[in-house]
Motif scaffolding. Structure first.
Motif, short mmCIF file in Angstrom:
data_model
loop_
_atom_site.label_atom_id
_atom_site.label_comp_id
_atom_site.label_asym_id
_atom_site.label_seq_id
_atom_site.Cartn_x
_atom_site.Cartn_y
_atom_site.Cartn_z
N SER A 80 -0.25 12.77 -5.98
CA SER A 80 0.50 11.52 -5.99
C SER A 80 -0.40 10.32 -5.77
CB SER A 80 1.59 11.55 -4.92
OG SER A 80 2.53 12.58 -5.16
N LEU A 81 0.10 9.18 -6.17
CA LEU A 81 -0.58 7.92 -5.93
C LEU A 81 0.46 6.94 -5.41
CD1 LEU A 81 -3.30 6.36 -6.19
CD2 LEU A 81 -2.42 5.50 -8.38
N GLN A 82 0.37 6.63 -4.13
CA GLN A 82 1.25 5.65 -3.52
C GLN A 82 0.63 4.29 -3.71
OE1 GLN A 82 4.33 6.00 -1.96
NE2 GLN A 82 4.32 3.77 -2.03
N MET A 83 1.35 3.38 -4.34
CA MET A 83 0.84 2.06 -4.65
C MET A 83 1.69 1.02 -3.93
SD MET A 83 0.02 2.46 -8.72
CE MET A 83 1.76 2.58 -9.16
N ASN A 84 1.06 0.29 -3.03
CA ASN A 84 1.73 -0.75 -2.27
C ASN A 84 1.12 -2.11 -2.59
OD1 ASN A 84 3.28 1.23 -0.90
ND2 ASN A 84 1.67 1.47 0.65
N SER A 85 1.85 -3.14 -2.23
CA SER A 85 1.39 -4.51 -2.44
C SER A 85 0.91 -4.72 -3.87
CB SER A 85 0.27 -4.85 -1.45
OG SER A 85 0.70 -4.72 -0.11
#
Length: 124
Positions: A80-85
């Motif tokens: 997974s790749l959690q992308m924030n901001s």
């Protein structure tokens, strides 16, 4: 051969978050280093984040450090790749890649298997 399928892309407002997932079939990812790359329209494909096949070592492009997190779930055979901001510059097609090496290098040439990509669009 390992088949990779990305999911989770979509349209998000700047400052928001998305979580991408890469699911594998035809083989286990437990002995593959994994990485995420992205390619914006008119741009070259670039490295985003990588993780060793043991999951202990991660690497990030400078542009996403502190905002993105790569992780893997061996039981689910996913990465997974959690992308924030998120910001407009993150808009691109995101690709999952795998190589049967202990460590990823961030080099496109290293990777043997690629997903079809998932579109991430960040509005501003």
């Amino acid at each position: 051969q390992v088949q990779l399928v990305e999911s989770g892309g979509g349209l998000v407002q700047a400052g928001g978050s998305l979580r991408l997932s890469c699911a594998a079939s035809g083989g286990t990812l437990s002995r593959y280093a994994m990485a995420w790359f992205r390619q914006a329209s008119g741009k070259e494909r670039e490295f985003v984040a990588g993780i060793s096949w043991f999951g202990a070592i991660t690497n990030y492009a400078e542009s996403v450090k502190g905002r993105f997190t790569i992780s893997r779930d061996y039981a689910k055979n996913t990465v997974s790749l959690q992308m924030n901001s998120l910001k407009a510059d993150d808009t691109a097609v995101y690709y999952c890649a795998a190589v049967s090496d202990p460590y990823e290098s961030g080099r496109i040439r290293q990777y043997d298997y690629w997903g079809q990509g998932t579109q991430v669009t960040v509005s501003s």
